[in-house]
Design a protein around this motif. Structure first.
Motif, PDB file in Angstrom:
ATOM      1  N   ASN A 197       1.319   6.401   5.146  1.00 54.74           N
ATOM      2  CA  ASN A 197       2.755   6.068   5.109  1.00 54.74           C
ATOM      3  C   ASN A 197       3.269   5.761   3.721  1.00 54.74           C
ATOM      4  N   LEU A 198       2.761   6.448   2.741  1.00 51.47           N
ATOM      5  CA  LEU A 198       3.275   6.236   1.390  1.00 51.47           C
ATOM      6  C   LEU A 198       4.536   7.074   1.240  1.00 51.47           C
ATOM      7  N   THR A 199       5.538   6.483   0.595  1.00 49.34           N
ATOM      8  CA  THR A 199       6.818   7.181   0.600  1.00 49.34           C
ATOM      9  C   THR A 199       7.037   8.075  -0.610  1.00 49.34           C
ATOM     10  N   SER A 200       6.585   7.617  -1.792  1.00 51.19           N
ATOM     11  CA  SER A 200       6.926   8.430  -2.962  1.00 51.19           C
ATOM     12  C   SER A 200       6.181   9.755  -2.912  1.00 51.19           C
ATOM     13  N   VAL A 286      -1.609 -11.117  -0.195  1.00 51.02           N
ATOM     14  CA  VAL A 286      -0.715 -11.512   0.908  1.00 51.02           C
ATOM     15  C   VAL A 286       0.540 -10.640   0.852  1.00 51.02           C
ATOM     16  N   ALA A 287       1.127 -10.530  -0.347  1.00 53.44           N
ATOM     17  CA  ALA A 287       2.381  -9.788  -0.476  1.00 53.44           C
ATOM     18  C   ALA A 287       2.188  -8.304  -0.145  1.00 53.44           C
ATOM     19  N   LEU A 288       1.110  -7.730  -0.690  1.00 56.43           N
ATOM     20  CA  LEU A 288       0.879  -6.295  -0.467  1.00 56.43           C
ATOM     21  C   LEU A 288       0.659  -5.982   1.011  1.00 56.43           C
ATOM     22  N   ILE A 289      -0.168  -6.821   1.637  1.00 56.96           N
ATOM     23  CA  ILE A 289      -0.496  -6.551   3.040  1.00 56.96           C
ATOM     24  C   ILE A 289       0.722  -6.822   3.926  1.00 56.96           C
ATOM     25  N   ALA A 290       1.430  -7.935   3.648  1.00 54.72           N
ATOM     26  CA  ALA A 290       2.610  -8.245   4.467  1.00 54.72           C
ATOM     27  C   ALA A 290       3.620  -7.108   4.344  1.00 54.72           C
ATOM     28  N   ARG A 291       3.742  -6.574   3.146  1.00 52.92           N
ATOM     29  CA  ARG A 291       4.692  -5.484   2.919  1.00 52.92           C
ATOM     30  C   ARG A 291       4.306  -4.242   3.734  1.00 52.92           C
ATOM     31  N   VAL A 292       3.029  -3.891   3.653  1.00 50.31           N
ATOM     32  CA  VAL A 292       2.586  -2.680   4.365  1.00 50.31           C
ATOM     33  C   VAL A 292       2.684  -2.872   5.873  1.00 50.31           C
ATOM     34  N   VAL A 293       2.131  -3.996   6.356  1.00 49.05           N
ATOM     35  CA  VAL A 293       2.115  -4.199   7.809  1.00 49.05           C
ATOM     36  C   VAL A 293       3.540  -4.393   8.329  1.00 49.05           C
ATOM     37  N   VAL A 300      -2.234   2.022   9.223  1.00 48.89           N
ATOM     38  CA  VAL A 300      -2.754   2.397   7.920  1.00 48.89           C
ATOM     39  C   VAL A 300      -4.201   1.929   7.728  1.00 48.89           C
ATOM     40  N   PHE A 301      -4.546   0.814   8.376  1.00 51.82           N
ATOM     41  CA  PHE A 301      -5.885   0.256   8.146  1.00 51.82           C
ATOM     42  C   PHE A 301      -6.990   1.123   8.736  1.00 51.82           C
ATOM     43  N   PHE A 462      -1.826   0.731  -5.157  1.00 55.81           N
ATOM     44  CA  PHE A 462      -1.468  -0.614  -4.702  1.00 55.81           C
ATOM     45  C   PHE A 462      -1.916  -0.830  -3.267  1.00 55.81           C
ATOM     46  N   LEU A 463      -1.888   0.266  -2.516  1.00 57.82           N
ATOM     47  CA  LEU A 463      -2.364   0.159  -1.139  1.00 57.82           C
ATOM     48  C   LEU A 463      -3.864  -0.137  -1.156  1.00 57.82           C
TER      49      LEU A 463
END
Ligand code: ASP
Length: 520
Positions: A197-200, A286-293, A300-301, A462-463
């Motif tokens: 689910n990467l957008t760019s 925390v920020a990266l995972i919260a953003r993705v989930v 994605v996991f 980053f993912l």
């Protein structure tokens, strides 16, 4: 504040769980809200927005009759997609008069003013801030790390037979590690069809048809200041740094010493800066995972777990087969006995994720428990802690190919993963592992540079950062294991006896022998 006493990997694990929890909560904030969809751009004739002649759209087993309406305005369409996770991609089958049914991928996107998007925004900010800080480190860290490394190796008094053997060993084992990684990632294809689910989308790529001569030409900077100002020309920086470091050693007079000191101090400063920034990894996770989930859910996991499994497999092959075979047949050392003796260093590497932090333990273990040559260990181990990173090299290669595989299957402009690109990745992974500092997540920072060189979106790295820690522990343990095997093999080749597990010199007794003087 007992939590602060927890070791870093526990903190990161907790951060991972917290991030998932926060992400799932965010997902609940507007699960039922209308989610606008945007048609993926489809190349060729299958432009969905151009609905002239399209009779219907099929999602799963439901068919929407569209009549002559614009797909984007069709409300029934949107309510049908409301339960879908934004960020996901759906394959729609379109029926068009006079043409066979055809599929188009449709990206389900989140409305920027939805409640969910507003909850995600602060996490997005923290994650992006952290990533910018990491990118800020790349050029100065590599420049100072390579120049100071080359200056110490290029020092004529240090370089002799031992120096050459050590460098050859480091080069060979890193290359072997990369080959193992490359084989595993090509056999299992973890990135093909992955739903990250990467957008760019992929940038303009100019390596698709590059041959070896282009790749070499691309490594030579035209203007070093131009190369220094971009993270995507890092190979040019590495090339220049190697030459610059080498010629520092050729200076006579006080200038050489001065420059050596300057770059060594610069490297120390950069290491301290990196360590400081990397202290915030738990918050970033925390920020990266919260953003993705929060954006796309847990799917994605699944694919990341497959990738992690592949990396673990490749590392296991290198750790348990390749290096032991070298120990056994080149060093004439029993690999099990050597591993047992090296256990404290391996465990320390595993739990600190830092070759540099492990160095004092590695030195002590190799000299005292391994009884390797003092001369060899004192030269090869400090060098190995920054230069010899088999696990990192393998990981860089696998990570980049994994993402390239993913990008070869998405978007209107899919990435072409040619043999030329794979060769390029092998070369860059090797150089990147040399340039990576022996600190946690340094390998991932270097991976950003390879992605940029290939014009692949760095968002992808980053993912991977979100799940980097367990892989970092494995690759650091491999890096240190490889350093110790080098000390053992080179010591043996220099005639040292009495090493832990040494075969064939029992009659010499446990001499703990140092090598005969280097250089013959
Ligand atoms: N943490 C690794 C090391 O110190 C480097 C990496 O991130 O791969 O060896």
């Amino acid at each position: 504040m007992k939590i602060l006493k927890l070791s870093k990997h526990w903190l990161v694990l907790i951060a991972l769980v917290v991030g998932v929890g926060v992400g799932l909560l965010i997902q609940q904030t507007d699960a039922q809200a209308r989610i606008p969809v945007k048609m993926a751009e489809v190349s060729g004739t299958a432009q969905v927005q151009d609905t002239g002649g399209v009779k219907g759209v099929q999602i799963g087993d439901k068919v929407l009759q569209l009549g002559g309406k614009d797909v984007g305005d069709f409300t029934a369409w949107e309510s049908l997609l409301a339960g879908q996770s934004p960020g996901g991609t759906l394959n729609l089958t379109l029926q068009r008069e006079g043409v066979d049914d055809f599929s188009v991928p449709v990206k389900v996107e989140m409305s920027p003013d939805s409640t969910r998007a507003r909850w995600i925004a602060p996490f997005d900010f923290i994650a992006s801030l952290f990533m910018k800080l990491l990118k800020m480190l790349i050029v100065p860290l590599i420049l100072t790390s390579i120049i100071s490394g080359v200056v110490s190796v290029g020092d004529p008094s240090a370089l002799g037979r031992i120096g050459l053997k050590t460098m050859a060993y480091y080069f060979m084992t890193s290359l072997l590690a990369i080959v193992v990684g490359l084989a595993v990632v090509n056999v299992f294809h973890p990135g093909i069809g992955a739903e990250l689910n990467l957008t760019s989308s992929v940038g303009e790529k100019d390596f698709g048809h590059a041959d070896a001569s282009d790749i070499v030409l691309d490594m030579v900077p035209e203007n070093i200041f131009g190369s220094l100002s971009s993270n995507s020309t890092i190979l040019q920086v590495i090339f220049f740094s190697i030459l610059f470091g080498f010629f520092i050693t050729k200076l006579s007079g006080p200038g050489g010493g001065l420059l050596k000191q300057l770059f060594e101090s610069g490297f120390e400063v950069m290491m301290k800066m990196a360590e400081f920034i990397l202290k915030f990894i738990p918050i970033a996770v925390v920020a990266l995972i919260a953003r993705v989930v929060g954006k796309t859910g847990m799917d994605v996991f699944e694919d990341l777990l497959v990738f992690m499994g592949c990396v673990a497999l490749a590392i296991a092959i290198h750790f348990c087969i390749t290096l032991p075979l070298i120990l056994r047949f080149v060093g004439r050392i029993n690999p099990l006995s050597w591993a047992k003796a090296m256990w404290p260093a391996i465990i320390t590497a595993f739990s600190t994720s830092s070759s540099s932090a492990t160095l004092p333990v590695t030195m002590r273990t190799v000299k005292e428990s391994g009884r390797a040559s003092d001369t060899v260990s004192s030269f090869s181990l400090p060098l190995g802690a920054t230069v010899n990173m088999d696990g990192t090299a393998l990981y860089e290669c696998m990570g980049v190919i994994f993402l390239a595989q993913y990008y070869s299957g998405v978007g209107p402009n899919p990435f072409e993963l040619t043999l030329g690109i794979q060769t390029y990745v092998v070369l860059t992974a090797l150089l990147a592992s040399v340039g990576a500092a022996g600190i946690p997540s340094a390998g991932l920072v270097m991976m950003i540079t390879i992605l940029q060189a290939l014009k692949l979106p760095t968002e992808a790295a980053f993912l991977l950062l979100a799940v980097d820690r367990p892989l970092d522990m494995l690759r650091t343990a491999t890096n240190v294991w490889s350093d110790t095997t080098c000390a053992a093999v080179v010591s043996r080749s220099e005639g040292a006896t009495g090493l832990a597990g040494a075969l064939g010199d029992e009659r010499d007794g446990e001499k703990g022998g140092d090598a005969p003087p280097p250089g013959g």
